[in-house]
Design a protein around this motif. Structure first.
Motif, short mmCIF file in Angstrom:
data_model
loop_
_atom_site.label_atom_id
_atom_site.label_comp_id
_atom_site.label_asym_id
_atom_site.label_seq_id
_atom_site.Cartn_x
_atom_site.Cartn_y
_atom_site.Cartn_z
N GLU A 227 92.51 32.65 17.07
CA GLU A 227 91.34 31.89 16.61
C GLU A 227 91.78 30.62 15.86
O GLU A 227 91.17 29.57 15.99
N GLY B 152 89.84 26.47 8.06
CA GLY B 152 88.46 26.11 7.71
C GLY B 152 88.23 25.75 6.26
O GLY B 152 87.09 25.73 5.80
N PRO C 250 96.29 28.41 5.81
CA PRO C 250 96.87 27.64 6.90
C PRO C 250 95.96 26.51 7.38
O PRO C 250 94.73 26.62 7.31
N SER C 251 96.58 25.44 7.85
CA SER C 251 95.82 24.31 8.38
C SER C 251 94.95 24.80 9.54
O SER C 251 95.42 25.54 10.41
N GLY C 252 93.68 24.42 9.52
CA GLY C 252 92.76 24.80 10.59
C GLY C 252 91.98 26.07 10.32
O GLY C 252 91.09 26.44 11.09
N ARG D 79 89.33 21.01 16.94
CA ARG D 79 89.10 19.97 15.93
C ARG D 79 89.42 18.59 16.49
O ARG D 79 88.86 17.59 16.04
N ARG E 161 90.81 26.80 16.82
CA ARG E 161 90.17 25.86 15.88
C ARG E 161 90.96 24.57 15.76
O ARG E 161 90.37 23.48 15.70
N SER F 10 88.38 22.83 4.56
CA SER F 10 87.51 21.66 4.33
C SER F 10 86.06 21.99 4.66
O SER F 10 85.15 21.58 3.95
N ASP G 187 91.98 21.56 -2.72
CA ASP G 187 92.36 22.05 -1.39
C ASP G 187 93.82 21.65 -1.21
O ASP G 187 94.12 20.50 -0.91
N ASN H 242 87.57 33.76 6.87
CA ASN H 242 86.62 32.82 7.48
C ASN H 242 86.43 33.14 8.96
O ASN H 242 86.94 32.44 9.83
N GLY H 243 85.66 34.22 9.18
CA GLY H 243 85.27 34.56 10.55
C GLY H 243 83.93 33.88 10.81
O GLY H 243 83.88 32.77 11.36
N GLU H 244 82.87 34.53 10.35
CA GLU H 244 81.54 33.93 10.47
C GLU H 244 81.37 32.98 9.27
O GLU H 244 81.51 33.38 8.11
P1 ADP Z 1 91.29 23.09 7.31
O1 ADP Z 1 90.62 22.20 6.31
O2 ADP Z 1 91.64 24.44 6.75
O3 ADP Z 1 92.46 22.44 7.97
P2 ADP Z 1 88.88 22.63 8.92
O4 ADP Z 1 87.80 22.83 7.91
O5 ADP Z 1 89.19 21.23 9.33
O6 ADP Z 1 90.22 23.39 8.48
O7 ADP Z 1 88.46 23.52 10.19
C1 ADP Z 1 89.21 23.49 11.41
C2 ADP Z 1 88.25 23.56 12.59
O8 ADP Z 1 87.65 24.85 12.64
C3 ADP Z 1 87.11 22.54 12.51
O9 ADP Z 1 86.88 22.02 13.80
C4 ADP Z 1 85.93 23.37 12.01
O10 ADP Z 1 84.70 22.85 12.46
C5 ADP Z 1 86.23 24.75 12.61
N1 ADP Z 1 85.74 25.89 11.79
C6 ADP Z 1 85.81 26.02 10.45
N2 ADP Z 1 85.29 27.21 10.07
C7 ADP Z 1 84.88 27.83 11.19
C8 ADP Z 1 84.25 29.11 11.46
N3 ADP Z 1 83.95 29.96 10.49
N4 ADP Z 1 83.98 29.42 12.74
C9 ADP Z 1 84.30 28.56 13.75
N5 ADP Z 1 84.88 27.34 13.58
C10 ADP Z 1 85.17 26.99 12.31
#
Ligand code: ADP
Ligand code: 5GP
Length: 201
Positions: free
Chosen positions: A123, A12, A8-10, A131, A127, A14, A95, A162-164
């Protein structure tokens, strides 16, 4: 090897991919085409090739995409050129969304499919808000779609939670490293080692 990373978008993706690249040399990123407007900080040709709907449609018509899909109201696609150019040079990471991943299951059966999940729905919401790249309406749409997308997780080979962040990056790195250690992948190196055993007096 080609690694298709989805989720899902967000969640993490990227961030994880960026961290993986900084810790493990020899991986390339498949840059997609999209009709989505460029976000602050994004670079043409590094994050995406940003195109108009007309340009995207022309590429669809000329069968230039290996897969493409409409995701959260915009068009995204992986060009055949990008894959053929970059998959020759070692490991390649894509991705893409779950619809694209489904299309590639058939077209790239040898690829490894990795699904990334956030530790919980709240969570994910946090995020996306933190962002600060999307409007409240866009965030609402992405969250609504996330409930459907997560149902696809069981069709993937690997699940990264993708927790920690550091732990999740280690998991992704382990997936790539395990494949690099396969005997079949190491035949050339092994031949040289074997030769030294046989030729040493
Ligand atoms: P995606 O590419 O899946 O849409 P992003 O990489 O842009 O997601 O991450 C979304 C937001 O969550 C960003 O602001 C990023 O810094 C934050 N983030 C990513 N991984 C974690 C994590 N393990 N813990 C806390 N925040 C995170
Ligand atoms: P974003 O707009 O946040 O960069 O990406 C939105 C979604 O589009 C993410 O799930 C991302 O994985 C997906 N996506 C990015 N590139 C492609 C692509 O080439 N094909 C498909 N199907 N999805 C993509």
């Amino acid at each position: 090897m080609i690694y298709v990373i989805s989720g899902p978008s967000g969640c993490g993706k990227s961030t994880l991919i960026r961290e993986l690249f900084s810790r493990l040399p020899g991986i390339q990123f498949s840059v997609s085409h999209t009709t989505r407007p460029k976000r602050a900080g994004e670079v043409e040709g590094r994050d995406y090739y940003f195109v108009t709907r007309e340009e995207f449609q022309r590429m669809v018509d000329s069968q230039s995409f290996l897969e493409w899909a409409e995701v959260h109201g915009h068009l995204y696609g992986t060009s055949r050129d990008e894959i053929s150019k970059k998959s020759r040079q070692g490991d390649l990471v894509l991705d893409i969304d779950v619809q694209g991943a489904r299309q590639l299951r058939k077209k790239l059966p040898q690829a490894r499919f990795v699904f990334v999940v956030p530790p919980s729905y709240p969570e994910l919401e946090k995020r996306l808000r933190q962002r600060k790249t999307d409007s409240p309406e866009t965030i609402a749409l992405r969250l609504k779609n996330a409930r459907r997308e997560i149902e696809e997780a069981s069709n993937f080979d690997y699940l990264v939670i993708n927790g920690e962040l550091t732990q999740a990056v280690e998991e992704l790195k382990a997936i790539v490293l395990a494949h690099r250690c396969l005997f079949e992948q190491r035949q050339k190196e092994f031949k040289e080692i074997l030769w030294s055993f046989k030729s040493w007096p």
